[in-house]
Design an enzyme around this catalytic site. Structure first.
Site, short mmCIF file in Angstrom:
data_model
loop_
_atom_site.label_atom_id
_atom_site.label_comp_id
_atom_site.label_asym_id
_atom_site.label_seq_id
_atom_site.Cartn_x
_atom_site.Cartn_y
_atom_site.Cartn_z
N CYS A 122 -20.10 62.12 3.38
CA CYS A 122 -20.35 63.36 2.65
C CYS A 122 -20.96 64.40 3.57
O CYS A 122 -20.55 65.57 3.57
CB CYS A 122 -21.27 63.07 1.47
SG CYS A 122 -21.60 64.52 0.44
N CYS A 219 -24.78 59.33 -5.39
CA CYS A 219 -24.66 60.21 -6.55
C CYS A 219 -23.53 59.84 -7.50
O CYS A 219 -23.64 60.08 -8.69
CB CYS A 219 -24.53 61.66 -6.09
SG CYS A 219 -23.06 62.02 -5.11
#
Length: 382
Positions: A122, A219
């Site tokens: 990410c 997440c």
């Protein structure tokens, strides 16, 4: 004859040669206390701050889940901080990019028997590539984040160093930051000695997130249940198979290889044996979980690919580099010899064998006895 005079412009706190008011900074805001403090501090110093929050996924129940770094609540919190401090804030829809660059690879890696680290991907592919490009389009002079890592100027340009607070250091997750990205990035929290300092700054600015707890999970993985996410992304992926001892004995049946990782001991469902057994290998093709004694987990030679080198000279300039390496985020660096095989591949010899070295994890290079990060690569199978 009048001598020419050179104008020497003082550097601001971000190391740029212009006053803060003329320096535009895009702050990547997750909605947590760290990035909120970065934005508030820079605004208070007089910088032209623009806050940007990424909408990365919409995962049903996960969207409202507390403690997940990209949830809807966090976007709301980031917006409130921006309103209170008086700087513009934008939410960018990066869902498709995040799915393609991070979530899909996460699923494929697990199905291949690896143990991926999606937070690194990410940072590498979304925050420090796509968002950084957006920051440039907004005519920013730099981009700041709330990561705990230091960017220090060295004789050959900016260097990456571990955070001043070892317990907060995030260098393992940022090893793939490139030299070009490092020129543009700033990490204002890297020099703080503790998280208490960060929260004190948040209270000083009256931020609503001052006492917000840190996010713990990935997440898009609610409750840390990796297997449930994989099964949702790849229906039918959790096919049962055999649990096999390294000596060939079939000890039982498992619920799917995706439920297991190298080094795992608990939850194997094969009690009643004299010796404790650990997962030593995953044979995805045969749908087998291979178990054995703890001694078999010890690894001395670690093959690495996808190397990002942050040393001052070419990676292949030497036949070997005496460095320290970290093979999991939760472990301290250990001394090793890094031998380049090409610009992007290496063989790492650990001077003291490590247990549970798993394909898909990162192997991060450090200065032995120092704080500098020399990059790293991805652990592959032998």
């Amino acid at each position: 004859m009048a001598s020419a005079t050179l104008e020497v412009r003082a550097l601001n706190s971000l190391g740029l040669p212009k006053p803060p008011a003329q320096t535009r900074v895009v702050v990547a805001m997750s909605g947590g206390v760290d990035s909120s403090v970065v934005a508030a501090e820079l605004k208070a110093e007089g910088y032209d701050v623009i806050g940007v929050t990424l909408q990365l996924y919409d995962h049903g129940a996960a969207l409202a889940k507390k403690g997940a770094c990209c949830a809807g609540r966090d976007i709301h919190d980031a917006r409130r901080v921006a309103e209170a401090m008086g700087f513009p804030h934008y939410v960018l829809d990066y869902e498709s990019r995040f799915r393609d660059a991070v979530i899909e690879e996460f699923a494929e890696s697990y199905l291949a028997g690896a143990t991926p680290v999606p937070c690194i991907r990410c940072n590498e592919r979304v925050k420090f590539r796509d968002l950084l490009e957006t920051a440039r389009e907004l005519e920013a002079d730099c981009m700041a984040t709330g990561h705990y890592i230091r960017r220090l100027e060295g004789p050959a340009g900016p260097e990456l160093h571990m955070a001043a607070d070892p317990s907060r250091d995030q260098s393992y997750f940022l090893f793939s930051t490139t030299r070009e990205q490092l020129e543009f990035l700033r990490f204002p929290l890297g020099g703080l000695k503790s998280k208490d300092e960060t929260r004190a700054l948040a209270r000083k600015h009256g931020l609503v997130v001052a006492d917000k707890p840190d996010s713990q999970d990935i997440c898009f993985v609610p409750n840390g249940n990796y297997a449930a996410v994989i099964e949702k992304l790849r229906p039918g992926a959790a096919e049962p198979g055999e649990i096999v001892h390294v000596d060939g004995r079939v000890l039982g049946e498992h619920r799917g290889v995706i439920h297991y990782t190298v080094g795992q001991r608990r939850g194997l469902g094969i009690g009643g044996l004299e010796e404790p057994l650990y997962v030593v290998r995953l044979d995805v093709d045969a749908r087998r979980v291979i178990v054995g004694p703890r001694a078999l987990l010890a690894t001395r030679t670690v093959p690495v690919e996808g190397v990002n080198w942050l040393g001052d000279g070419p990676f292949t300039a030497r036949s070997e580099w005496p460095l320290s390496v970290r093979v999991r985020s939760t472990r301290p660096p250990v001394e090793a010899i890094v031998r380049p095989l090409s610009e992007t591949r290496a063989e790492v010899e650990l001077l003291t064998p490590e247990e549970g070295v798993a394909p898909g994890q990162a192997c991060v290079f450090y200065e032995t006895g120092g704080s500098r990060v020399f990059g790293g690569g991805w652990i592959t199978r032998h």
